[in-house]
Design an enzyme around this catalytic site. Structure first.
Site, short mmCIF file in Angstrom:
data_model
loop_
_atom_site.label_atom_id
_atom_site.label_comp_id
_atom_site.label_asym_id
_atom_site.label_seq_id
_atom_site.Cartn_x
_atom_site.Cartn_y
_atom_site.Cartn_z
N VAL A 32 0.89 -1.24 -0.22
CA VAL A 32 0.27 -0.39 -0.07
C VAL A 32 0.83 1.30 0.31
O VAL A 32 0.81 2.26 -1.00
CB VAL A 32 -1.29 0.27 1.38
N ALA A 37 -7.80 19.58 -3.52
CA ALA A 37 -7.56 19.71 -2.02
C ALA A 37 -6.73 20.98 -1.39
O ALA A 37 -6.39 21.15 -0.80
CB ALA A 37 -6.14 19.01 -1.83
N GLU A 84 -10.40 5.46 6.05
CA GLU A 84 -10.89 4.14 5.13
C GLU A 84 -10.58 3.16 4.24
O GLU A 84 -11.16 2.33 4.06
CB GLU A 84 -11.10 5.76 3.78
N LYS A 120 -14.00 -5.63 9.31
CA LYS A 120 -13.94 -4.71 8.90
C LYS A 120 -15.33 -4.43 9.42
O LYS A 120 -15.65 -3.68 9.76
CB LYS A 120 -14.12 -4.98 7.90
N GLY A 131 -5.50 -4.38 -2.85
CA GLY A 131 -4.90 -4.56 -3.93
C GLY A 131 -4.29 -2.92 -3.55
O GLY A 131 -4.67 -1.85 -2.91
N1 LIG Z 1 -2.46 -4.67 0.90
C1 LIG Z 1 -3.48 -4.95 1.04
O1 LIG Z 1 -4.56 -5.18 0.03
C2 LIG Z 1 -4.08 -4.16 2.07
C3 LIG Z 1 -5.25 -3.67 1.56
C4 LIG Z 1 -6.24 -2.93 2.81
C5 LIG Z 1 -5.39 -2.36 3.87
N2 LIG Z 1 -4.61 -2.92 4.30
C6 LIG Z 1 -3.96 -2.64 5.11
O2 LIG Z 1 -2.41 -1.25 5.39
C7 LIG Z 1 -1.82 -2.46 5.86
C8 LIG Z 1 -0.15 -1.96 5.06
O3 LIG Z 1 -0.08 -3.14 4.09
P1 LIG Z 1 0.68 -4.17 3.36
O4 LIG Z 1 0.51 -4.88 2.82
O5 LIG Z 1 1.44 -2.68 2.42
O6 LIG Z 1 1.59 -4.57 4.11
P2 LIG Z 1 3.11 -4.97 3.55
O7 LIG Z 1 3.35 -4.83 2.08
O8 LIG Z 1 4.05 -6.02 3.91
O9 LIG Z 1 4.30 -4.02 3.89
C9 LIG Z 1 4.29 -3.08 5.40
C10 LIG Z 1 5.34 -2.39 5.58
O10 LIG Z 1 6.17 -1.76 6.14
C11 LIG Z 1 7.60 -1.26 7.43
N3 LIG Z 1 7.08 -2.22 8.14
C12 LIG Z 1 7.03 -3.24 8.79
N4 LIG Z 1 6.93 -3.11 10.90
C13 LIG Z 1 8.17 -2.46 9.98
C14 LIG Z 1 8.63 -1.32 11.86
N5 LIG Z 1 8.46 -1.72 12.68
N6 LIG Z 1 8.97 -0.20 11.18
C15 LIG Z 1 9.01 -0.04 9.92
N7 LIG Z 1 8.27 0.20 8.71
C16 LIG Z 1 7.98 -1.42 9.07
C17 LIG Z 1 7.56 -3.03 5.90
O11 LIG Z 1 9.11 -2.65 5.94
P3 LIG Z 1 10.10 -3.86 5.10
O12 LIG Z 1 9.37 -3.53 3.44
O13 LIG Z 1 11.15 -2.80 5.17
O14 LIG Z 1 9.84 -5.26 4.92
C18 LIG Z 1 7.03 -3.20 4.72
O15 LIG Z 1 7.55 -1.50 4.16
C19 LIG Z 1 -1.53 -3.20 6.48
O16 LIG Z 1 -2.61 -2.96 8.53
C20 LIG Z 1 -2.83 -3.27 5.90
O17 LIG Z 1 -4.11 -4.63 6.78
C21 LIG Z 1 -3.79 -3.81 2.76
#
Ligand SMILES: NC(=O)c1ccc[n+]([C@@H]2O[C@H](COP(=O)([O-])OP(=O)(O)OC[C@H]3O[C@@H](n4cnc5c(N)ncnc54)[C@H](OP(=O)(O)O)[C@@H]3O)[C@@H](O)[C@H]2O)c1
Length: 435
Positions: free
Chosen positions: A15, A34, A130, A206, A304
């Site tokens: 994300v 904005a 959101e 959710k 996504g």
């Molecule tokens: N993916 C989706 O489609 C989606 C949809 C809706 C909501 N969300 C929500 O959005 C959030 C992020 O999801 P994502 O899919 O983007 O996760 P992700 O791809 O696993 O990315 C997590 C990011 O956080 C970083 N990170 C983890 N622990 C950290 C820490 N302690 N300090 C600093 N950085 C840290 C990671 O660093 P590295 O890059 O170095 O590993 C990575 O860049 C979650 O809460 C998820 O539920 C995701």
């Protein structure tokens, strides 16, 4: 010259990179709409050495999220790391620093929202979320703003794309559960650890957020009934088809006349004729029924990179507008100290129940007698023949049952389970009459 506001990204994964790309690609459009210019000033990640496809300048990166929050050039903090521990600290620190927060973290808000929203009110600094529900579908703003004049009678949704994809493949391609899960993982639709998706909790988090917004009180996750799709088998999918239904992981949020809130997530049989039955693949949909607006359906990509970034960027702009125009506090404002989540035992629907039984004379009668003694009506029963093994010792037997209290069904099924000819815990699906 438009005012500039600095963004601090904590998390640069799926994300986070989507947010970077969207803000770059649509910079002029977003600035004009904005009335402020936004720029990502700092980015926190876990691993500085990870190869990153996006060309964000290396000097913006740190592994210390606290540096991002404390940086004077950062006005808005975007938490995108996930989880409920460090993410909690990030959000709390940002609020204490009076920096509005944008997050897509449903687990954090559903599990620890009470503390964070209280801090948000105390600090008069908003949390925008959101992206936490249904990815790119603007359902939070819909419930919070667009439906503000409605009593919300119900919200029914398919809000976990991974489960929905798996169920669709089991339905259309005849795949088994394990096979469909593996395919979803290979295609990137399921995480390597898909637990929260398939056990129903991602969807339940959710639903808890939606119910919190609609009914104004903090909901304890322990009060919510949650079942996942792990127990769905091909035979259930086939029976659903035969009976004119489709199996979906469904979230039901409904206000009853006595003010209690029915809130549950579970695999359900929904009528093929209902529009939710055609929500397939990784798509999400939420049907919101307001007393004034009637029923509206919100449909789109539930997860996504780009769809989720769309919601995060909308929240960044909202936060920026708030800062730019000294807009008041936004986020969740509870207006009821107490509300009651209806006991799952008091909820009522018709049911489909699958029993694993020893194939011997009189099995159907034994089960039917127990159900009849409890006053539970049977609308159909069937024991499918296993074409590969017609003499099998153990067979599945399914019963379709009339509407009754779930508590009554649960107690009665305990009696059935105690029969020698019943080999495991009966599997229950609700048959949802969605109107
Ligand atoms: N993916 C989706 O489609 C989606 C949809 C809706 C909501 N969300 C929500 O959005 C959030 C992020 O999801 P994502 O899919 O983007 O996760 P992700 O791809 O696993 O990315 C997590 C990011 O956080 C970083 N990170 C983890 N622990 C950290 C820490 N302690 N300090 C600093 N950085 C840290 C990671 O660093 P590295 O890059 O170095 O590993 C990575 O860049 C979650 O809460 C998820 O539920 C995701």
């Amino acid at each position: 010259m438009k005012k500039k506001l600095g963004i601090g990204l904590v998390g640069f994964g799926t994300v986070g990179t989507g947010v970077w790309e969207t803000l770059q690609r649509n910079f002029d459009l977003i600035s004009n709409r904005a009335d402020v210019r936004t720029e990502i000033m700092r980015i926190a990640v876990r691993d500085m050495n990870k190869a990153r496809a996006i060309g964000a300048p290396v000097e913006k990166f740190t592994t210390e999220w606290s540096e991002v929050v404390a940086d004077p050039s950062v006005d808005i903090v975007v938490e995108l790391i996930g989880g409920t521990t460090t993410a909690f600290d990030v959000v709390a620190a940002a609020l204490r620093a009076r920096k509005p927060v944008v997050t897509g973290n449903k687990a954090l808000l559903a599990e620890r929202g009470e503390e964070l929203f209280a801090l948000s009110r105390e600090c008069k600094t908003a949390i925008h979320f959101e992206a936490a529900v249904a990815g790119g579908i603007p359902i939070i703003k819909t419930v919070q703003d667009s439906f503000v004049g409605n009593r919300i009678l119900s919200m029914t949704g398919i809000i976990n794309g991974t489960s929905n994809y798996i169920l669709e493949r089991m339905t259309d391609a005849g795949l088994g559960y394990e096979e469909a899960l593996k395919e979803a993982q290979e295609l990137g639709y399921a995480e390597s650890d898909p637990t929260l998706d398939v056990n129903g909790w991602d969807a339940a988090h959710k639903a808890i957020l939606l119910a919190t917004l609609a009914y104004g009180f903090t909901i304890n996750p322990d009060d919510v009934y949650v079942r996942g799709i792990e127990m769905v088998r091909g035979i259930d999918i086939d029976f659903a088809k035969r009976l004119g239904f489709v199996v979906k992981l469904l979230c039901v949020v409904r206000e009853h006349e006595d003010g209690t809130i029915e809130l549950r997530t579970q695999p359900s049989f929904i009528p093929k004729s209902h529009v939710l039955s055609s929500v397939n693949g990784v798509f999400n949909a939420v049907a919101v029924h307001g007393d004034a607006a009637g029923e509206s359906l919100f449909y789109g990509r539930g997860a996504g990179k780009d769809p989720t970034a769309s919601s995060v960027v909308a929240d960044i702009v909202e936060a920026a507008r708030g800062l730019r125009h000294d807009g008041g506090h936004r986020g969740f404002l509870p207006y009821r100290d107490h509300g009651t989540v209806m006991s799952i035992d008091d909820t009522q629907t018709p049911y489909y129940v699958r029993f694993d039984v020893t194939d011997e004379p009189g099995v159907i009668a034994k089960i039917a007698n127990i159900l009849a003694d409890a006053g539970i009506g049977i609308s159909g029963t069937h024991s499918p023949v296993n074409a590969d093994n017609p003499d099998a010792e153990f067979v599945d037997m399914v019963f379709q049952l009339h509407t009754c209290r779930f508590g009554l069904l649960k107690d009665t099924l305990k009696e059935v389970e105690a029969l020698d000819c019943v080999n495991s815990r009966p599997v229950v699906f609700r048959i949802e009459n969605l109107g």
